[in-house]
Design a protein around this motif. Structure first.
Motif, short mmCIF file in Angstrom:
data_model
loop_
_atom_site.label_atom_id
_atom_site.label_comp_id
_atom_site.label_asym_id
_atom_site.label_seq_id
_atom_site.Cartn_x
_atom_site.Cartn_y
_atom_site.Cartn_z
N ASN A 125 0.73 -1.08 -0.22
CA ASN A 125 -0.09 -0.02 0.15
C ASN A 125 1.09 0.73 -0.38
OD1 ASN A 125 -2.38 -1.24 0.47
ND2 ASN A 125 -1.77 -2.19 2.46
N ALA A 126 2.10 1.50 0.92
CA ALA A 126 3.14 2.19 1.13
C ALA A 126 3.48 3.23 -0.47
CB ALA A 126 3.72 2.11 1.66
N ILE A 127 3.83 2.05 -1.29
CA ILE A 127 4.66 1.97 -2.33
C ILE A 127 3.75 2.45 -3.59
CG2 ILE A 127 5.49 0.67 -4.84
CD1 ILE A 127 6.88 -0.93 -2.49
N HIS A 128 2.12 1.74 -3.28
CA HIS A 128 1.04 2.30 -4.40
C HIS A 128 0.97 3.62 -4.43
CE1 HIS A 128 -2.83 2.36 -6.85
NE2 HIS A 128 -3.47 3.21 -5.76
N LEU A 129 0.74 4.39 -2.80
CA LEU A 129 0.58 5.47 -3.05
C LEU A 129 1.56 6.47 -3.09
CD1 LEU A 129 -1.05 4.98 1.19
CD2 LEU A 129 -2.20 5.84 -1.28
N ALA A 130 3.34 5.99 -2.89
CA ALA A 130 4.30 7.15 -3.19
C ALA A 130 4.09 7.38 -4.87
CB ALA A 130 5.47 6.28 -2.60
N ARG A 131 3.60 6.40 -5.00
CA ARG A 131 3.50 5.85 -6.90
C ARG A 131 2.73 7.61 -7.45
NH1 ARG A 131 4.01 -0.07 -8.05
NH2 ARG A 131 5.89 0.31 -9.43
N LEU A 132 2.37 7.82 -6.62
CA LEU A 132 0.52 8.40 -7.04
C LEU A 132 1.37 9.85 -6.28
CD1 LEU A 132 -2.68 6.78 -5.61
CD2 LEU A 132 -1.55 7.02 -8.24
N GLY A 133 2.43 9.98 -5.73
CA GLY A 133 3.08 11.39 -5.54
C GLY A 133 2.94 11.84 -3.91
N TRP A 134 1.89 11.04 -3.33
CA TRP A 134 2.28 10.87 -1.28
C TRP A 134 3.71 10.39 -0.55
CZ3 TRP A 134 -2.47 11.52 1.40
CH2 TRP A 134 -3.77 11.45 0.44
N GLU A 144 11.52 -8.58 8.01
CA GLU A 144 11.85 -8.56 6.84
C GLU A 144 11.24 -7.42 6.00
OE1 GLU A 144 13.24 -11.14 5.25
OE2 GLU A 144 14.98 -11.83 7.07
N GLY A 145 9.88 -7.46 6.47
CA GLY A 145 8.97 -6.33 5.67
C GLY A 145 9.54 -4.87 5.92
N VAL A 146 9.90 -4.86 6.78
CA VAL A 146 10.22 -3.30 5.89
C VAL A 146 11.52 -3.58 4.93
CG1 VAL A 146 11.42 -0.94 7.49
CG2 VAL A 146 9.59 -2.39 8.38
N GLU A 147 12.17 -4.66 4.80
CA GLU A 147 13.37 -4.63 4.16
C GLU A 147 13.02 -4.43 3.00
OE1 GLU A 147 16.32 -7.80 5.39
OE2 GLU A 147 17.36 -6.36 7.13
N ALA A 148 12.14 -5.97 3.01
CA ALA A 148 10.85 -6.20 1.67
C ALA A 148 10.51 -4.58 1.00
CB ALA A 148 10.42 -7.13 1.20
N ALA A 149 10.35 -4.14 1.71
CA ALA A 149 9.51 -2.40 1.75
C ALA A 149 10.30 -1.77 0.64
CB ALA A 149 9.03 -1.97 2.46
N SER A 150 11.32 -1.88 1.40
CA SER A 150 12.51 -0.70 0.65
C SER A 150 13.26 -0.75 -0.15
CB SER A 150 13.45 -0.81 1.91
OG SER A 150 12.96 -0.50 3.06
N LYS A 151 13.43 -2.24 -0.26
CA LYS A 151 13.88 -2.64 -1.88
C LYS A 151 12.36 -2.35 -3.31
CE LYS A 151 16.84 -6.81 -0.37
NZ LYS A 151 16.33 -7.80 0.00
N ALA A 153 10.66 -0.11 -2.94
CA ALA A 153 10.25 0.80 -3.42
C ALA A 153 11.46 1.61 -4.24
CB ALA A 153 10.26 1.82 -1.92
N SER A 154 13.18 1.02 -4.43
CA SER A 154 14.18 1.82 -4.65
C SER A 154 13.23 0.52 -6.25
CB SER A 154 15.40 1.34 -4.42
OG SER A 154 15.51 1.62 -2.48
N SER A 155 12.72 -0.23 -6.56
CA SER A 155 12.59 -0.96 -7.56
C SER A 155 11.79 0.50 -8.09
CB SER A 155 12.34 -2.06 -8.25
OG SER A 155 13.18 -3.02 -6.79
#
Ligand SMILES: C[S@@+](CC[C@H](N)C(=O)[O-])C[C@H]1O[C@@H](n2cnc3c(N)ncnc32)[C@H](O)[C@@H]1O
Length: 278
Positions: A125-134, A144-151, A153-155
């Motif tokens: 959800n965080a990445i979807h929002l970031a893509r929309l400019g949030w 593990e979850g937070v590392e996956a989220a950061s990765k 987001a970078s991709s």
């Protein structure tokens, strides 16, 4: 008398050593568990076999597993965190890895601002929002979850503030967020969390909540699962824009479930919230 005090002086360091040993046994088990595939049907037998492989005899292995079972009862939080770490390490996601539909629909009509994704998991959800400019902050206690989220987001070429934290320690702030996402969160639907979450929304901000509904009526039901109509009371300080109690495919289940969905807004002037903040 003197003999007793010498014995008690000796007992204190021995107890400390024993406690340190117990910690080590428990953490070794959790580290092993995090690395296991999801299909593992019987962790007990698999770990007993692992202990024997490490050189323990049957008696010592059984004694160690009894200690692990005691620790598991005493530390459910550690165990659950290892469960989520294992979930996010798995190459076959056991949850919906696309953004939550209610959130995606809701934000279509919102102007991007500051968003908080509570218990963000692997960041779908965080990445979807970031893509929309949030500008998104997401936190979760699963490393593990937070590392996956950061990765991810970078991709995806976006930035998110991804924090390893327990909600018990996280500073939600006051009047801080334009959007708060609670997608299948494990935050108890009770005080002080409700007041903290409502207070953290800016006036005019939106809360999006979705989770499995608990209709068992049992006192032992998980405190983070909404009972029928509970969200309407829990978030009564907000203006409810949308509330659904529906049977549908849930994001964190493999079959259709009864799901509670809520979209609510913090009014510009909100009586009950002001009272809670006083
Ligand atoms: C069912 S998952 C939902 C994840 C994500 N929101 C989603 O919809 O995909 C619940 C999440 O809550 C996190 N969690 C549970 N208890 C927590 C706590 N006390 N503090 C921080 N995170 C917690 C877990 O690590 C897990 O990622």
């Amino acid at each position: 008398m003197r003999r007793r005090s010498i014995l008690s002086c000796l007992a204190a360091p021995l107890n400390l050593l024993r406690a340190q040993d117990d910690e080590r046994v428990w953490h070794d088990y959790l580290d092993w568990l995090r690395r296991q595939p999801f299909g593992l049907a019987d962790p007990r037998s698999a770990y007993l076999a692992e202990l024997k492989r490490q050189g323990l005899d049957e008696h010592a292995a059984q004694a160690r597993f009894s200690l692990i079972e005691r620790m598991r009862r005493a530390r459910p939080d550690d165990y659950q965190r290892a469960f989520f770490d294992r979930t996010y390490r798995s190459t076959e996601p056991r949850f919906q890895s696309k953004p939550n539909e209610l959130l995606a629909e809701t934000v279509k009509s919102l102007k991007p601002g500051l968003a908080l994704d509570i218990h963000m998991g692997q960041g779908r959800n965080a990445i979807h929002l970031a893509r929309l400019g949030w500008k998104v902050t997401g936190f979760d206690y699963s490393r593990e979850g937070v590392e996956a989220a950061s990765k991810s987001a970078s991709s995806a070429g976006v930035r998110i503030e991804a924090v390893v934290a327990r909600h018990e320690d996280f500073d939600f702030g006051n009047n801080r967020w334009d959007l708060i996402v609670m997608s299948y969160t494990w935050v108890p639907l009770a005080e002080p969390w409700t007041t903290r979450i409502v207070a953290a929304l800016k006036p005019g901000a939106i809360l999006v909540f979705e989770h499995l509904m608990d209709s068992s009526g049992s006192d032992n039901a998980a405190v983070w699962l909404p009972r029928p109509n509970q969200l309407l009371q829990t978030f009564a300080a907000l203006r409810i824009l949308r509330y659904e109690d529906v049977r549908r495919q849930a994001d964190w289940s493999w079959r259709p479930e009864r799901v509670a969905r809520l979209v609510a807004e913090k009014s510009e002037v909100s009586g009950p919230v002001h009272r809670l903040q006083e």
